[in-house]
Design a protein around this motif. Structure first.
Motif, PDB file in Angstrom:
ATOM      1  N   GLY A 180       0.514  -1.420  -0.005  1.00 33.94           N
ATOM      2  CA  GLY A 180      -0.039   0.389   0.068  1.00 33.94           C
ATOM      3  C   GLY A 180       1.108   1.364   0.648  1.00 33.94           C
ATOM      4  N   ARG A 181       2.367   1.103  -0.600  1.00 31.66           N
ATOM      5  CA  ARG A 181       3.154   2.393  -0.331  1.00 31.66           C
ATOM      6  C   ARG A 181       3.537   3.007  -1.608  1.00 31.66           C
ATOM      7  N   SER A 182       2.768   2.923  -2.464  1.00 28.46           N
ATOM      8  CA  SER A 182       2.744   3.103  -3.636  1.00 28.46           C
ATOM      9  C   SER A 182       1.640   4.292  -4.320  1.00 28.46           C
ATOM     10  N   GLN A 183       0.870   3.151  -4.903  1.00 25.97           N
ATOM     11  CA  GLN A 183      -0.574   3.853  -6.341  1.00 25.97           C
ATOM     12  C   GLN A 183      -1.707   3.614  -4.256  1.00 25.97           C
ATOM     13  N   ASP A 184      -1.905   4.907  -4.063  1.00 28.71           N
ATOM     14  CA  ASP A 184      -2.765   4.437  -2.916  1.00 28.71           C
ATOM     15  C   ASP A 184      -4.614   3.735  -3.758  1.00 28.71           C
ATOM     16  N   THR A 185      -5.714   3.027  -3.534  1.00 25.85           N
ATOM     17  CA  THR A 185      -7.027   2.654  -3.705  1.00 25.85           C
ATOM     18  C   THR A 185      -6.857   1.408  -4.822  1.00 25.85           C
ATOM     19  N   ALA A 186      -5.249   1.432  -4.858  1.00 23.34           N
ATOM     20  CA  ALA A 186      -4.891  -0.114  -5.872  1.00 23.34           C
ATOM     21  C   ALA A 186      -5.050  -1.431  -5.125  1.00 23.34           C
ATOM     22  N   GLN A 187      -5.982  -2.498  -5.690  1.00 22.63           N
ATOM     23  CA  GLN A 187      -6.583  -3.544  -5.121  1.00 22.63           C
ATOM     24  C   GLN A 187      -5.230  -4.214  -4.644  1.00 22.63           C
ATOM     25  N   SER A 188      -5.945  -5.225  -3.674  1.00 25.18           N
ATOM     26  CA  SER A 188      -5.762  -6.603  -2.716  1.00 25.18           C
ATOM     27  C   SER A 188      -5.152  -7.138  -3.768  1.00 25.18           C
ATOM     28  N   PRO A 189      -3.472  -7.828  -2.694  1.00 24.69           N
ATOM     29  CA  PRO A 189      -2.886  -8.340  -3.794  1.00 24.69           C
ATOM     30  C   PRO A 189      -3.838  -9.928  -3.946  1.00 24.69           C
ATOM     31  N   LEU A 190      -4.611 -10.070  -2.622  1.00 27.95           N
ATOM     32  CA  LEU A 190      -5.292 -11.263  -2.468  1.00 27.95           C
ATOM     33  C   LEU A 190      -6.918 -11.191  -3.889  1.00 27.95           C
ATOM     34  N   LEU A 191      -6.721 -10.371  -3.990  1.00 30.20           N
ATOM     35  CA  LEU A 191      -8.304  -9.889  -5.375  1.00 30.20           C
ATOM     36  C   LEU A 191      -7.598 -10.516  -5.950  1.00 30.20           C
ATOM     37  N   THR A 192      -6.477  -9.779  -6.210  1.00 28.82           N
ATOM     38  CA  THR A 192      -5.570 -10.779  -8.000  1.00 28.82           C
ATOM     39  C   THR A 192      -5.122 -11.764  -7.900  1.00 28.82           C
ATOM     40  N   LEU A 193      -4.510 -12.172  -7.038  1.00 29.51           N
ATOM     41  CA  LEU A 193      -5.109 -13.986  -6.342  1.00 29.51           C
ATOM     42  C   LEU A 193      -6.016 -14.775  -7.202  1.00 29.51           C
ATOM     43  N   LEU A 194      -7.347 -13.797  -6.825  1.00 29.97           N
ATOM     44  CA  LEU A 194      -8.988 -14.526  -7.504  1.00 29.97           C
ATOM     45  C   LEU A 194      -8.575 -14.387  -8.734  1.00 29.97           C
ATOM     46  N   GLU A 195      -8.150 -13.222  -9.211  1.00 28.88           N
ATOM     47  CA  GLU A 195      -8.502 -12.753 -10.740  1.00 28.88           C
ATOM     48  C   GLU A 195      -6.839 -14.088 -11.650  1.00 28.88           C
ATOM     49  N   ILE A 196      -6.198 -14.504 -11.059  1.00 29.29           N
ATOM     50  CA  ILE A 196      -5.199 -15.409 -11.753  1.00 29.29           C
ATOM     51  C   ILE A 196      -6.780 -16.347 -11.705  1.00 29.29           C
ATOM     52  N   ARG A 197      -7.044 -16.725 -10.571  1.00 31.36           N
ATOM     53  CA  ARG A 197      -7.884 -17.511 -11.174  1.00 31.36           C
ATOM     54  C   ARG A 197      -8.741 -17.936 -11.394  1.00 31.36           C
ATOM     55  N   LYS A 198      -9.466 -17.016 -12.259  1.00 31.98           N
ATOM     56  CA  LYS A 198     -10.643 -17.339 -12.696  1.00 31.98           C
ATOM     57  C   LYS A 198     -10.688 -17.291 -13.788  1.00 31.98           C
ATOM     58  N   PHE A 199      -9.516 -15.998 -14.526  1.00 36.05           N
ATOM     59  CA  PHE A 199      -8.931 -15.256 -16.000  1.00 36.05           C
ATOM     60  C   PHE A 199      -8.496 -16.233 -16.179  1.00 36.05           C
ATOM     61  N   ALA A 200      -7.122 -16.908 -16.164  1.00 37.29           N
ATOM     62  CA  ALA A 200      -5.452 -17.543 -16.397  1.00 37.29           C
ATOM     63  C   ALA A 200      -5.299 -18.919 -14.963  1.00 37.29           C
ATOM     64  N   PRO A 201      -6.487 -19.843 -15.243  1.00 32.49           N
ATOM     65  CA  PRO A 201      -5.948 -20.925 -14.208  1.00 32.49           C
ATOM     66  C   PRO A 201      -4.692 -21.711 -14.789  1.00 32.49           C
ATOM     67  N   ALA A 202      -4.660 -21.473 -16.089  1.00 36.94           N
ATOM     68  CA  ALA A 202      -2.840 -22.555 -16.485  1.00 36.94           C
ATOM     69  C   ALA A 202      -2.060 -21.826 -15.596  1.00 36.94           C
ATOM     70  N   LEU A 203      -1.761 -20.827 -15.458  1.00 37.62           N
ATOM     71  CA  LEU A 203      -0.377 -20.123 -14.351  1.00 37.62           C
ATOM     72  C   LEU A 203      -0.556 -21.027 -12.962  1.00 37.62           C
ATOM     73  N   LEU A 204      -1.686 -20.870 -12.601  1.00 41.32           N
ATOM     74  CA  LEU A 204      -1.401 -22.087 -11.540  1.00 41.32           C
ATOM     75  C   LEU A 204      -0.626 -23.459 -11.318  1.00 41.32           C
ATOM     76  N   ASP A 205      -0.532 -23.670 -12.770  1.00 43.54           N
ATOM     77  CA  ASP A 205      -0.217 -25.367 -12.316  1.00 43.54           C
ATOM     78  C   ASP A 205       1.151 -25.114 -13.943  1.00 43.54           C
TER      79      ASP A 205
END
Length: 470
Positions: free
Chosen positions: A352-377
């Motif tokens: 949270g030290r760079s751009q305020d209101t940037a989304q949380s990293p955990l939300l980005t992880l959910l994005e990867i799970r939903k839209f690019a699940p192949a990256l997890l494997d």
């Protein structure tokens, strides 16, 4: 040559600036404008004993590395030291004391939040501001932690869990926990041994340390504090505006034995960390153009904002070490990182030290799970940091596909109040117990048994973007 206090006091401005460090009297006039922290940090020490100020941030080796031999003008007569007066703003003077003047025993600290409370009480005021501050209204910093609270656990019962295995592998190196030390700058603010104490604790606890680009100690010195030659240490890289300095840093890290390079890309400019800036207003008052610049802003003034994905080719021309991109904040960039062949990514908004209101990293992880699940494997490992304070936080990230999580501020806080290495190991003992006990609750005997169905992400998914174009 022995110098008198009155002689030194005459050199107390930009035209002629002398400082005393460990009894040596140095002419730093020509170094003022090249000091990474800005000229005013030195000018406030002009004509005075700057030993405490220097020691709070730097290692002794830096003197010979940064200054020519001709800078040494002589040594002050020890009897003359007290004639120089106290340095206003000395970090040690702002330490608040408990009733008996001592920090609480480590045994009385029972969670990571306790370490933060002690750090706030015992850290120098400017160190606390630098470590704890975040950008603007600090919304992202708060949401990083809150995101983990929005995810709930779904424990399994009667699974006969007699023991749990918390080991995993980070870039081919076995570690005892799915936790690593994120790169944290100027750790000497927290404790005189700074990153060296972190390295010693990492070796004894079986963890990996990522050494910050702005570490208080040179990488060679930190390497000496490892508990064995096989203990891995990774090096962080901010690309410098003067590319030759980054070339030298990478080559130096490789020669010293670093096992991977972590390129931080989420701070092309420094966020507006208002607490840090307010704390340092008085330190920069001599220069109207520098008013309000905190420690972070002046220390990061050399970072280049003019880099793109081609920087990876440049790095690979210098080394064949594994490359990790730190600062992924959306699924689109996670996919691009994979396509560029990096060995790992860190989902991070820089605490949270760079751009305020940037989304949380955990939300980005959910994005990867939903839209690019192949990256997890894939073979690319996915790391995540920001807001992690509990063993349950760690397990939620692992269950959703992360390889390991990074902690930054908690390691600095655990160093403070004189705790040093012992504080770091106590903090890890607490975190380890929380991870092990909660694995038992979940019915998992190993990290590999942590599955997405063990967590309920519905509340956090409401904040997720509806669609993306990859």
């Amino acid at each position: 040559m022995a110098l008198k206090g009155d002689d030194i006091k005459q050199h107390s401005d930009r035209k002629s600036c002398w400082v005393v460090i460990h009894g040596g009297v140095y002419d730093v006039t020509d170094f003022l404008d090249s000091h990474p922290g800005g000229a005013n940090v030195i000018l406030r020490c002009a004509g005075k004993d700057a030993t405490d100020d220097f020691e709070s941030v730097h290692s002794a080796e830096l003197l010979t590395e940064a200054l020519p031999a001709s800078a040494l003008q002589g040594h002050i007569d020890p009897a003359e030291l007290n004639t120089l007066g106290d340095l206003k703003g000395n970090p040690g003077e702002s330490i608040s004391q408990s009733d008996d003047g001592a920090p609480p025993p480590l045994s009385t600290l029972i969670n990571l939040h306790d370490f933060e409370k002690v750090a706030q009480q015992f850290l120098p005021a400017n160190a606390w501001a630098y470590y704890s501050s975040a950008a603007d209204d600090e919304f992202s910093k708060k949401m990083n932690a809150y995101a983990y609270q929005k995810i709930t656990l779904r424990p399994r019962i009667l699974r006969k869990v007699q023991a749990v295995d918390t080991t995993t592998s980070i870039l081919g190196h076995k570690v005892s926990l799915p936790v690593y030390m994120s790169p944290v700058g100027i750790a000497k603010f927290a404790h005189p041994e700074g990153e060296c104490a972190l390295a010693a604790a990492a070796g004894k606890e079986g963890l990996v340390q990522v050494l910050a680009n702005s570490a208080s100690f040179p990488i060679e010195r930190v390497m000496e504090e490892r508990t064995s030659p096989s203990q891995p240490l990774f090096a962080q890289l901010y690309v410098n505006k003067d590319i030759s300095k980054s070339v030298d840093l990478v080559k130096r890290a490789v020669k010293a034995g670093a096992r991977s390079i972590w390129i931080t890309v989420d701070s092309p400019v420094v966020g507006k960390r208002e607490m840090d800036e307010r704390m340092n207003l008085s330190f920069t008052a001599q220069d109207s153009d520098a008013k309000g610049q905190g420690v972070a802003k002046v220390a990061a003034s050399s970072i280049s904002p003019f880099i793109d994905w081609s920087i990876l080719s440049w790095i690979r021309d210098l080394t064949d070490l594994p490359i990790v991109i730190k600062g992924i904040q959306c699924v689109e960039d996670a996919v691009l990182a994979y396509e560029h062949g990096v060995q790992g990514i860190v989902i991070s908004n820089h605490g949270g030290r760079s751009q305020d209101t940037a989304q949380s990293p955990l939300l980005t992880l959910l994005e990867i799970r939903k839209f690019a699940p192949a990256l997890l494997d894939s073979k690319m490992q996915i790391f995540i940091d920001g807001g992690i304070r509990r063993g349950t936080d760690v397990l939620k990230a692992i269950a959703l596909g992360a390889t390991a999580v990074g902690l930054g501020r908690p390691f600095l806080y655990s160093l403070s109040a004189g705790y040093g290495e012992d504080g770091v190991r106590r903090m890890l003992e607490i975190l380890r117990h929380e991870i092990e006990s909660n694995m038992t609750f979940l019915g998992a005997t190993s990290l590999q048994e942590l599955r997405p169905e063990m967590v309920n992400t519905a509340r956090l998914e409401r904040d997720m973007i509806g669609s993306v174009k990859l």
